[in-house]
Design a protein around this motif. Structure first.
Motif, PDB file in Angstrom:
ATOM      1  N   UNK A 148       6.558  29.142  60.741  1.00  0.00           N
ATOM      2  CA  UNK A 148       7.588  29.678  60.090  1.00  0.00           C
ATOM      3  C   UNK A 148       7.266  29.762  58.639  1.00  0.00           C
ATOM      4  N   UNK A 149       6.559  28.885  58.079  1.00  0.00           N
ATOM      5  CA  UNK A 149       6.552  28.975  56.579  1.00  0.00           C
ATOM      6  C   UNK A 149       5.172  29.269  56.244  1.00  0.00           C
ATOM      7  N   UNK A 150       4.028  29.616  56.964  1.00  0.00           N
ATOM      8  CA  UNK A 150       2.762  29.784  56.599  1.00  0.00           C
ATOM      9  C   UNK A 150       2.187  28.630  56.067  1.00  0.00           C
ATOM     10  N   UNK A 151       2.371  27.391  56.617  1.00  0.00           N
ATOM     11  CA  UNK A 151       1.889  26.203  56.041  1.00  0.00           C
ATOM     12  C   UNK A 151       0.482  25.638  56.717  1.00  0.00           C
ATOM     13  N   UNK A 152      -0.445  25.052  55.932  1.00  0.00           N
ATOM     14  CA  UNK A 152      -1.440  24.107  56.691  1.00  0.00           C
ATOM     15  C   UNK A 152      -0.797  22.957  57.403  1.00  0.00           C
ATOM     16  N   UNK A 153      -1.345  22.420  58.223  1.00  0.00           N
ATOM     17  CA  UNK A 153      -1.091  21.128  59.014  1.00  0.00           C
ATOM     18  C   UNK A 153      -0.988  20.089  58.192  1.00  0.00           C
TER      19      UNK A 153
END
Length: 196
Positions: A148-153
């Motif tokens: 949803x927010x284009x985050x890394x793990x």
């Protein structure tokens, strides 16, 4: 054992309860009777408690009355241990006074050790299963945040962890809320994109 016990009960002490010195069951009840509830034999040292004749026992009158209702005459309580911690009690009851010999007590200790291993193993497996379930939930929640927010793990995990700490909520519960609602919990968390 030279005398067959009329009833045998294994009562476990719920993990995390340290204020109960022992739990000793009653053969006619589905739940254990605790020290605090009926003035039963207390056992601060975790030692074996042998009551040769319930009718002659005067230290715990309320407990004696409850046990005598079932015509119980001799009682043997053997602590179950996991390391130094008492995790339960093996309780043996019989209708005969002075029923348990030293050999009976020795066999009861062996049975209590076996029961202790079984209880400790079951508790360990339950703890591992809960940890695996929690890890799966956190992984799913991280996946939702990552997509949803284009985050890394690492960023997704940091966001979950921060919310958990800020709200004093278990990480597993934060993850479950995110999975259930498909939304970031709203209280006191800034937008995840600010952590990039």
């Amino acid at each position: 054992m030279s005398t067959l016990a009329t009833e045998a009960i294994v009562s476990t002490i719920p993990a995390g309860l340290s204020n109960i010195l022992s739990i000793i069951g009653h053969p006619n009840r589905s739940e254990p009777i605790t020290n605090e509830a009926c003035g039963q034999p207390t056992n601060p040292s975790g030692a074996t408690v042998y009551i040769a004749d319930v009718d002659a026992e005067d230290r715990w009158p309320r407990w004696r009355a409850q046990v005598a209702e079932g015509k119980i005459r001799s009682v043997l309580h053997v602590p179950m241990r996991s390391g130094p911690q008492v995790i339960g009690v093996l309780s043996l009851y019989t209708l005969h006074p002075d029923a348990f010999t030293p050999d009976d007590v020795a066999v009861a200790h062996i049975l209590a050790r076996h029961a202790s291993v079984a209880v400790a193993t079951a508790r360990h497996e339950e703890t591992l299963a809960r940890a695996v379930d929690a890890r799966k939930l956190v992984g799913q929640a991280m996946g939702i945040l990552m997509e949803r927010f284009d985050l890394s793990d690492d960023q997704a995990f940091a966001l979950l962890r921060r919310y958990s700490q800020d709200t004093n909520t278990k990480l597993r519960d934060v993850a479950q809320e995110l999975i259930d609602t498909r939304q970031l919990p709203s209280a006191r968390v800034t937008e995840p994109g600010l952590d990039h």
